[in-house]
Design a protein around this motif. Structure first.
Motif, PDB file in Angstrom:
ATOM      1  N   LEU A  95      -0.557   1.047   2.490  1.00 32.54           N
ATOM      2  CA  LEU A  95      -0.429  -0.286   1.906  1.00 32.54           C
ATOM      3  C   LEU A  95      -1.479  -1.210   2.500  1.00 32.54           C
ATOM      4  N   GLY A  96      -1.997  -2.124   1.679  1.00 32.21           N
ATOM      5  CA  GLY A  96      -3.137  -2.952   2.051  1.00 32.21           C
ATOM      6  C   GLY A  96      -2.832  -4.043   3.072  1.00 32.21           C
ATOM      7  N   PRO A  97      -3.867  -4.785   3.479  1.00 36.32           N
ATOM      8  CA  PRO A  97      -3.757  -5.740   4.588  1.00 36.32           C
ATOM      9  C   PRO A  97      -2.840  -6.932   4.355  1.00 36.32           C
ATOM     10  N   ARG A  98      -2.341  -7.117   3.148  1.00 40.14           N
ATOM     11  CA  ARG A  98      -1.376  -8.192   2.929  1.00 40.14           C
ATOM     12  C   ARG A  98       0.030  -7.777   3.368  1.00 40.14           C
ATOM     13  N   PHE A  99       0.153  -6.527   3.811  1.00 40.50           N
ATOM     14  CA  PHE A  99       1.396  -6.035   4.390  1.00 40.50           C
ATOM     15  C   PHE A  99       1.213  -5.788   5.879  1.00 40.50           C
ATOM     16  N   GLN A 100       2.257  -6.056   6.670  1.00 44.04           N
ATOM     17  CA  GLN A 100       2.187  -5.850   8.119  1.00 44.04           C
ATOM     18  C   GLN A 100       1.879  -4.404   8.469  1.00 44.04           C
ATOM     19  N   SER A 101       2.352  -3.481   7.652  1.00 47.65           N
ATOM     20  CA  SER A 101       2.191  -2.063   7.978  1.00 47.65           C
ATOM     21  C   SER A 101       0.725  -1.628   8.013  1.00 47.65           C
ATOM     22  N   TYR A 102      -0.155  -2.386   7.359  1.00 50.84           N
ATOM     23  CA  TYR A 102      -1.576  -2.013   7.336  1.00 50.84           C
ATOM     24  C   TYR A 102      -2.141  -1.954   8.754  1.00 50.84           C
ATOM     25  N   ASN A 103      -2.036  -3.057   9.485  1.00 47.98           N
ATOM     26  CA  ASN A 103      -2.553  -3.074  10.854  1.00 47.98           C
ATOM     27  C   ASN A 103      -1.756  -2.158  11.766  1.00 47.98           C
ATOM     28  N   GLU A 104      -0.464  -2.026  11.505  1.00 45.03           N
ATOM     29  CA  GLU A 104       0.358  -1.135  12.327  1.00 45.03           C
ATOM     30  C   GLU A 104      -0.104   0.308  12.194  1.00 45.03           C
ATOM     31  N   HIS A 105      -0.428   0.738  10.987  1.00 44.89           N
ATOM     32  CA  HIS A 105      -0.921   2.101  10.803  1.00 44.89           C
ATOM     33  C   HIS A 105      -2.292   2.291  11.458  1.00 44.89           C
TER      34      HIS A 105
END
Length: 203
Positions: A95-105
């Motif tokens: 999922l792209g950078p507008r979701f928190q999971s982006y940086n977490e991944h």
């Protein structure tokens, strides 16, 4: 969104019990959710952690796991559990950078010394299914969303140790919850407790 997990049965049951409460349920990307809370355009949100407790009050709601969607013919599909080191050299869809999971991944890759061959951000999870079916990429997603994308030639793999993802009810820090908000949280926690074993997740 979380309604993918809770299903519309949750909304139906809520509306039956609280016909006097106008529950205006809407789904947005993570950055929009926080912006609406900050501008007081939303009274209550369900958001994945971690939550910035200097800005928001939070009540724990649900727990899930991050999983990988893998073509059944991929060598990693033969493993019972994955580590993020296993993703070294793989092509990933997240999922792209507008979701928190982006940086977490991205951080999980760095922390585990793994470097993806390529990372393709998306805001449409079905593209993960398309890439996985074709065997060209591995998708990373929360379990209840991944279960909806599972196909005959796609397997879901959990990580070791488990990569838990918690959701929270959040409100602006120091705000005084209305009766409707208090009742919404109370109902939701009880409803989830009663129905969780029938909902689609891997936790």
């Amino acid at each position: 969104g979380i309604l993918t997990y809770l299903t519309t049965d949750y909304l139906d049951d809520f509306n039956r019990e609280f016909s006097e409460i106008d529950l205006d349920y809407q789904e947005y990307m993570d950055d929009d959710i926080y912006a609406k809370l900050d501008m007081r355009l939303a009274d209550l949100a369900v958001q994945t952690g971690p939550v910035d407790l200097t800005k928001y009050d939070a009540v724990h709601f649900t727990r899930h796991q991050r999983v990988a969607l893998i073509n059944k013919n991929h060598p990693l599909a033969q493993k019972s559990l994955l580590t993020f080191q296993d993703l070294d050299g793989e092509t990933l869809i997240i999922l792209g950078p507008r979701f928190q999971s982006y940086n977490e991944h991205l951080n999980l890759l760095i922390q585990n010394g793994a470097s993806a061959a390529a990372i393709y951000p998306t805001y449409d999870p079905t593209t993960m299914s398309d890439g996985t079916k074709a065997g060209t990429s591995i998708g990373l997603l929360v379990d209840f969303s991944a279960l909806l994308l599972q196909r005959e030639n796609i397997v879901l793999k959990q990580f070791s140790p488990p990569l838990y993802l918690d959701t929270y009810f959040i409100t602006p820090k120091g705000s005084i919850p209305s009766h409707a908000i208090k009742e919404s949280i109370r109902f939701s926690l009880l409803w989830h407790y009663k129905h969780s074993e029938h909902l689609k997740h891997l936790t």
